[in-house]
Structure formats: C-alpha cells, structure tokens
Design a protein around this motif. Structure first.
Motif, mmCIF file in Angstrom:
data_model
loop_
_atom_site.group_PDB
_atom_site.id
_atom_site.type_symbol
_atom_site.label_atom_id
_atom_site.label_comp_id
_atom_site.label_asym_id
_atom_site.label_seq_id
_atom_site.Cartn_x
_atom_site.Cartn_y
_atom_site.Cartn_z
ATOM 1 N N GLY A 18 0.454 -1.010 -0.478
ATOM 2 C CA GLY A 18 -0.423 -0.252 0.215
ATOM 3 C C GLY A 18 0.731 1.077 -0.062
ATOM 4 O O GLY A 18 0.867 2.319 0.913
ATOM 5 N N GLY A 19 1.766 1.213 -0.739
ATOM 6 C CA GLY A 19 2.606 2.602 -1.261
ATOM 7 C C GLY A 19 4.293 1.700 -0.685
ATOM 8 O O GLY A 19 5.380 2.830 -0.634
ATOM 9 N N SER A 20 4.082 1.122 0.243
ATOM 10 C CA SER A 20 4.888 0.149 1.494
ATOM 11 C C SER A 20 4.683 -0.777 1.185
ATOM 12 O O SER A 20 3.510 -0.924 1.035
ATOM 13 N N PHE A 21 5.668 -2.363 1.581
ATOM 14 C CA PHE A 21 5.082 -2.817 1.734
ATOM 15 C C PHE A 21 4.614 -3.355 3.037
ATOM 16 O O PHE A 21 4.889 -2.912 4.174
ATOM 17 N N THR A 22 4.065 -4.037 3.807
ATOM 18 C CA THR A 22 3.049 -4.609 4.770
ATOM 19 C C THR A 22 3.461 -5.525 5.257
ATOM 20 O O THR A 22 3.079 -6.876 4.810
ATOM 21 N N ASN A 23 3.417 -5.530 7.417
ATOM 22 C CA ASN A 23 2.765 -7.025 7.517
ATOM 23 C C ASN A 23 1.730 -7.137 8.525
ATOM 24 O O ASN A 23 1.741 -8.001 9.238
ATOM 25 N N ILE A 24 0.423 -6.090 7.803
ATOM 26 C CA ILE A 24 -0.595 -6.051 9.042
ATOM 27 C C ILE A 24 -1.848 -7.722 8.512
ATOM 28 O O ILE A 24 -1.428 -7.855 7.031
ATOM 29 N N ILE A 25 -2.150 -7.796 9.042
ATOM 30 C CA ILE A 25 -3.501 -9.398 9.331
ATOM 31 C C ILE A 25 -4.555 -8.599 9.501
ATOM 32 O O ILE A 25 -4.588 -8.283 10.980
ATOM 33 N N ASP A 26 -5.473 -8.487 8.999
ATOM 34 C CA ASP A 26 -6.787 -7.564 8.801
ATOM 35 C C ASP A 26 -7.916 -8.899 8.946
ATOM 36 O O ASP A 26 -7.394 -10.080 8.386
ATOM 37 N N LYS A 27 -8.642 -8.723 10.076
ATOM 38 C CA LYS A 27 -9.687 -9.771 10.099
ATOM 39 C C LYS A 27 -11.461 -8.989 9.984
ATOM 40 O O LYS A 27 -10.881 -8.450 10.640
ATOM 41 N N PHE A 28 -12.057 -9.630 10.087
ATOM 42 C CA PHE A 28 -13.305 -9.089 9.421
ATOM 43 C C PHE A 28 -14.486 -10.597 9.604
ATOM 44 O O PHE A 28 -14.058 -11.241 8.891
ATOM 45 N N SER A 29 -15.597 -9.983 10.510
ATOM 46 C CA SER A 29 -16.361 -11.035 10.743
ATOM 47 C C SER A 29 -17.309 -11.839 8.920
ATOM 48 O O SER A 29 -17.793 -10.372 8.357
ATOM 49 N N PHE A 30 -17.846 -12.373 9.144
ATOM 50 C CA PHE A 30 -18.597 -13.637 8.014
ATOM 51 C C PHE A 30 -19.995 -12.852 8.664
ATOM 52 O O PHE A 30 -20.806 -12.875 7.372
ATOM 53 N N THR A 31 -20.197 -12.740 9.816
ATOM 54 C CA THR A 31 -21.705 -13.018 10.316
ATOM 55 C C THR A 31 -22.574 -11.160 10.317
ATOM 56 O O THR A 31 -23.160 -11.154 10.288
ATOM 57 N N ILE A 32 -21.407 -10.609 10.478
ATOM 58 C CA ILE A 32 -21.659 -9.131 10.940
ATOM 59 C C ILE A 32 -20.847 -8.430 9.575
ATOM 60 O O ILE A 32 -20.157 -8.725 9.955
#
Length: 151
Positions: free
Chosen positions: A115-129
């Motif tokens: 995203g402009g540079s390399f990232t190590n982020i782990i994002d999590k999002f719900s399948f139910t909400i």
C-alpha cells in the motif's frame, strides 16, 4: 467470460468464482463456474469497484473481495445462492493490494500486501456481521504477492 489477470478467487461448495482483475483496464466482473459440470464460466455480477490484485475470501454463503490496486480498502460481499452484484460491507484498516486472502469458518483475513510500501498487517473481518476489519496482528515480515487458503 473475460480473459484477465490478477483476479481474486472464491469458492462455494458447488462453484468457483473469479472476481476483479485486469484485462487492459481494471475489471469489476464476477465469474462463476461449476465444480460438478464441465463448461464455461458465466458473468453473474459486478464488484462495487473495478479492481486488480484483490484478495479473495469465502464463507459458507458468500464470497468476499478485499483490497486491490490502486490501494483500495474496500471489502465487497456477494451471494453464493443468488447471482447478482456485490455490496460494499466494510473497509480494511489500510488500503493495499497484492495481499493474501484467508478464510476460517467465521472470519475473512487479508494479510500482507503493498500500500505504498510493503506491509505485514493481518486484518480480520466477520462473516456474520458486516463491518470494518480490525488489525489483529503482524506477519513475521512484510510480504506481498503471497497466496492464501481457506478452512
């Protein structure tokens, strides 16, 4: 239905899906093909934003396409039971592309990317909400162009 590169992949129990990608321009196409009958894919809907390099996630009922170039943070959701267009159901914590998509039985994950540079982020999002992703951790190193998996 359209030859393209850099798509996201999603799977139901009966069908495979390819969404987004690039074929001379960014694509919003959602293609569907059967696992039980050989044949061509059909165009079953559109993502909310034409994009390339998104990541794909799959719940038991919906496909998700998250992130993309140019550094989008959009999380799109489309139904496996009814053909149609995707809806924007939330945002990643940081807009990025070329990440890896993973799925558990309850959540989707988008890890790494650029995203402009390399990232190590782990994002999590719900399948139910429906809602925004949360940053739940970091990869051991910044990565992009990795591949994902699902449970």
């Amino acid at each position: 239905t359209v030859a393209r590169e850099s798509v996201a992949g999603q799977s139901s129990t009966t069908h495979g899906y390819s969404s987004g990608g690039y074929s001379g321009a960014y694509s919003n196409v959602i293609d569907k093909f059967s696992f039980t009958t050989d044949g061509n894919a059909t165009d079953v809907g559109d993502l909310t934003v034409a994009r390339t390099y998104p990541t794909g996630q799959s719940s038991t009922t919906h496909g998700y396409s998250s992130g993309s170039s140019p550094n989008s943070n959009v999380i799109d959701k489309f139904s496996f039971t009814t053909d149609g267009n995707a809806t924007d159901v939330g945002d990643l914590t940081v807009g990025r592309n070329i990440g890896a998509g993973q799925s558990s039985t309850t959540h989707g994950y988008n890890s790494g990317g650029h995203g402009g540079s390399f990232t190590n982020i782990i994002d999590k999002f719900s399948f139910t909400i429906d809602g925004n992703a949360t940053d739940v951790g970091d990869l051991t190193a910044s990565k992009y162009a990795a591949k994902g998996t699902q449970n």
